[in-house]
Design a protein around this motif. Structure first.
Motif, PDB file in Angstrom:
ATOM      1  N   ASP A 154     -11.100   2.839  -6.587  1.00 58.15           N
ATOM      2  CA  ASP A 154      -9.894   2.952  -7.408  1.00 58.15           C
ATOM      3  C   ASP A 154      -8.666   2.558  -6.588  1.00 58.15           C
ATOM      4  O   ASP A 154      -7.798   1.816  -7.072  1.00 58.15           O
ATOM      5  CB  ASP A 154      -9.743   4.386  -7.927  1.00 58.15           C
ATOM      6  CG  ASP A 154      -8.504   4.554  -8.792  1.00 58.15           C
ATOM      7  OD1 ASP A 154      -8.424   3.885  -9.844  1.00 58.15           O
ATOM      8  OD2 ASP A 154      -7.612   5.348  -8.413  1.00 58.15           O
ATOM      9  N   ASP A 155      -8.591   3.023  -5.345  1.00 60.90           N
ATOM     10  CA  ASP A 155      -7.484   2.627  -4.464  1.00 60.90           C
ATOM     11  C   ASP A 155      -7.496   1.117  -4.249  1.00 60.90           C
ATOM     12  O   ASP A 155      -6.440   0.468  -4.246  1.00 60.90           O
ATOM     13  CB  ASP A 155      -7.603   3.325  -3.109  1.00 60.90           C
ATOM     14  CG  ASP A 155      -7.247   4.804  -3.175  1.00 60.90           C
ATOM     15  OD1 ASP A 155      -6.589   5.214  -4.149  1.00 60.90           O
ATOM     16  OD2 ASP A 155      -7.636   5.542  -2.245  1.00 60.90           O
TER      17      ASP A 155
ATOM     18  N   ALA B 154       0.837  -1.206   0.000  1.00 65.24           N
ATOM     19  CA  ALA B 154       0.000   0.000   0.000  1.00 65.24           C
ATOM     20  C   ALA B 154       0.872   1.258   0.000  1.00 65.24           C
ATOM     21  O   ALA B 154       0.604   2.210  -0.743  1.00 65.24           O
ATOM     22  CB  ALA B 154      -0.931  -0.017   1.210  1.00 65.24           C
TER      23      ALA B 154
ATOM     24  N   VAL C 274      -1.180   4.327  -1.553  1.00 61.86           N
ATOM     25  CA  VAL C 274      -2.575   4.162  -1.145  1.00 61.86           C
ATOM     26  C   VAL C 274      -2.652   4.188   0.384  1.00 61.86           C
ATOM     27  O   VAL C 274      -1.979   3.391   1.054  1.00 61.86           O
ATOM     28  CB  VAL C 274      -3.164   2.836  -1.683  1.00 61.86           C
ATOM     29  CG1 VAL C 274      -4.487   2.505  -0.994  1.00 61.86           C
ATOM     30  CG2 VAL C 274      -3.365   2.922  -3.190  1.00 61.86           C
TER      31      VAL C 274
ATOM     32  N   ALA D 184      -4.084   3.097   3.595  1.00 63.27           N
ATOM     33  CA  ALA D 184      -4.837   1.895   3.956  1.00 63.27           C
ATOM     34  C   ALA D 184      -4.761   1.655   5.450  1.00 63.27           C
ATOM     35  O   ALA D 184      -3.693   1.760   6.061  1.00 63.27           O
ATOM     36  CB  ALA D 184      -4.289   0.683   3.199  1.00 63.27           C
TER      37      ALA D 184
ATOM     38  N   THR E   9     -13.442  -0.915   0.669  1.00 65.32           N
ATOM     39  CA  THR E   9     -13.461   0.541   0.812  1.00 65.32           C
ATOM     40  C   THR E   9     -14.073   0.856   2.171  1.00 65.32           C
ATOM     41  O   THR E   9     -14.659  -0.011   2.832  1.00 65.32           O
ATOM     42  CB  THR E   9     -14.295   1.206  -0.289  1.00 65.32           C
ATOM     43  OG1 THR E   9     -15.669   0.806  -0.141  1.00 65.32           O
ATOM     44  CG2 THR E   9     -13.800   0.819  -1.679  1.00 65.32           C
TER      45      THR E   9
ATOM     46  N   ARG F  61      -6.178  -0.658  -7.314  1.00 68.86           N
ATOM     47  CA  ARG F  61      -4.726  -0.481  -7.452  1.00 68.86           C
ATOM     48  C   ARG F  61      -3.986  -1.411  -6.496  1.00 68.86           C
ATOM     49  O   ARG F  61      -2.988  -2.042  -6.871  1.00 68.86           O
ATOM     50  CB  ARG F  61      -4.346   0.973  -7.178  1.00 68.86           C
ATOM     51  CG  ARG F  61      -4.757   1.960  -8.275  1.00 68.86           C
ATOM     52  CD  ARG F  61      -4.528   3.392  -7.832  1.00 68.86           C
ATOM     53  NE  ARG F  61      -3.114   3.623  -7.485  1.00 68.86           N
ATOM     54  CZ  ARG F  61      -2.708   4.530  -6.613  1.00 68.86           C
ATOM     55  NH1 ARG F  61      -3.583   5.282  -5.971  1.00 68.86           N
ATOM     56  NH2 ARG F  61      -1.422   4.691  -6.380  1.00 68.86           N
ATOM     57  N   LEU F  62      -4.474  -1.516  -5.258  1.00 64.99           N
ATOM     58  CA  LEU F  62      -3.836  -2.398  -4.287  1.00 64.99           C
ATOM     59  C   LEU F  62      -4.024  -3.863  -4.684  1.00 64.99           C
ATOM     60  O   LEU F  62      -3.084  -4.666  -4.584  1.00 64.99           O
ATOM     61  CB  LEU F  62      -4.414  -2.145  -2.898  1.00 64.99           C
ATOM     62  CG  LEU F  62      -3.792  -2.920  -1.731  1.00 64.99           C
ATOM     63  CD1 LEU F  62      -2.277  -2.744  -1.691  1.00 64.99           C
ATOM     64  CD2 LEU F  62      -4.413  -2.475  -0.413  1.00 64.99           C
TER      65      LEU F  62
ATOM     66  N   VAL G 212      -9.550   0.948   2.437  1.00 67.21           N
ATOM     67  CA  VAL G 212      -9.024   2.088   1.682  1.00 67.21           C
ATOM     68  C   VAL G 212     -10.157   3.072   1.384  1.00 67.21           C
ATOM     69  O   VAL G 212     -11.330   2.788   1.620  1.00 67.21           O
ATOM     70  CB  VAL G 212      -8.351   1.619   0.371  1.00 67.21           C
ATOM     71  CG1 VAL G 212      -7.187   0.681   0.681  1.00 67.21           C
ATOM     72  CG2 VAL G 212      -9.354   0.916  -0.545  1.00 67.21           C
ATOM     73  N   ASP G 213      -9.787   4.226   0.853  1.00 69.03           N
ATOM     74  CA  ASP G 213     -10.775   5.296   0.662  1.00 69.03           C
ATOM     75  C   ASP G 213     -11.743   5.015  -0.483  1.00 69.03           C
ATOM     76  O   ASP G 213     -12.946   5.248  -0.356  1.00 69.03           O
ATOM     77  CB  ASP G 213     -10.058   6.625   0.415  1.00 69.03           C
ATOM     78  CG  ASP G 213      -9.339   7.149   1.653  1.00 69.03           C
ATOM     79  OD1 ASP G 213      -9.761   6.790   2.770  1.00 69.03           O
ATOM     80  OD2 ASP G 213      -8.355   7.890   1.494  1.00 69.03           O
ATOM     81  N   THR G 214     -11.217   4.555  -1.613  1.00 68.68           N
ATOM     82  CA  THR G 214     -12.041   4.473  -2.823  1.00 68.68           C
ATOM     83  C   THR G 214     -11.888   3.120  -3.516  1.00 68.68           C
ATOM     84  O   THR G 214     -10.934   2.375  -3.257  1.00 68.68           O
ATOM     85  CB  THR G 214     -11.639   5.567  -3.822  1.00 68.68           C
ATOM     86  OG1 THR G 214     -10.305   5.305  -4.303  1.00 68.68           O
ATOM     87  CG2 THR G 214     -11.685   6.959  -3.176  1.00 68.68           C
TER      88      THR G 214
END
Length: 232
Positions: free
Chosen positions: A107-108, A59, A64, A66, A157, A111-112, A103-105
């Protein structure tokens, strides 16, 4: 006790299941089986720490933010799962050790997830975002191997995590696992709530018919929701 062989663990799981069914009265065999289960559970701690550290590092590497946590499945929860899934081999239970990144979103999260898939070769990969459980549960689960132990990695999320925490809270109060698929009034209410939260998270409008269904299911679940409120 040295780390038991997988055959010993499998046999211990079978013994414990027989005892819980009432088919076994030999207490010494049950005590031995519990010792094997506890040793097997403990053998996941070191791999779990490695998985947790790896998740934090990945992360950070991709930038990101996390919230990463870890847990060993409680002994009673292992027994409950053996009882609930009569064909499950204890030596193949894949979530004794687990870590989670919130994670926030989305998309995050993706990615992770991509970073994990780039670095590791999961033995299982389940996407409950594209294919949510009937209960409404959303998230991504990956089973990875660390030091020859299966460790579950959950990715959520904050929105997905809030739903899961609320569901766990309701489950504790009414003594029923609401994250499993079912037709309890609270489950039906939470299922629609999850769909609405997912649309909102994606920036999409919530259809009027979904709002009406949510209100109807809230009314149906209200007696149970009041019980939850009294327990708080």
């Amino acid at each position: 006790m040295d780390s038991p062989s997988r055959n010993q663990v499998k046999k211990a799981g079978s013994t414990l299941r027989k005892f819980m069914r009432g088919d076994l009265r030999e207490h010494s065999a049950v005590i031995d089986a519990l010792d094997v289960m506890e040793t097997w559970r403990g053998a996941h701690y070191g791999p779990l720490v490695s998985a947790n550290n790896g998740l934090r590092s990945r992360a950070r590497t991709i930038g990101v933010a996390a919230e990463v946590t870890q847990r060993l499945k409680r002994s009673q929860t292992i027994l409950d799962k053996l009882r609930r899934e009569p064909t499950l081999d204890l030596s193949r239970m894949q979530d004794i050790g687990g870590c989670r990144a919130v994670v926030d979103t989305k998309d995050d999260l993706r990615r992770l997830e991509s970073r994990i898939l780039h670095n590791l070769d999961p033995v299982a990969h389940t996407d409950y975002i594209e294919h949510p459980r009937l209960s409404g549960y959303r998230g991504v689960h990956l089973i990875v191997k660390y030091q020859d132990r299966a460790i579950e990695i959950q990715l959520r999320t904050k929105t997905m995590h809030e739903w899961a925490l609320a569901t766990e809270n309701y489950s504790q109060v009414i003594s029923e696992n609401l994250k499993q698929d079912g037709s309890h009034p609270i489950q039906l209410f939470l299922r629609v709530a999850s769909d609405m939260m997912a649309l909102s998270e994606d920036g999409l409008p919530i259809p009027a018919e979904m709002t009406r269904l949510h209100e109807q299911r809230r009314i149906d679940a209200l007696p149970y929701l009041k019980e939850v409120a009294r327990e708080r």
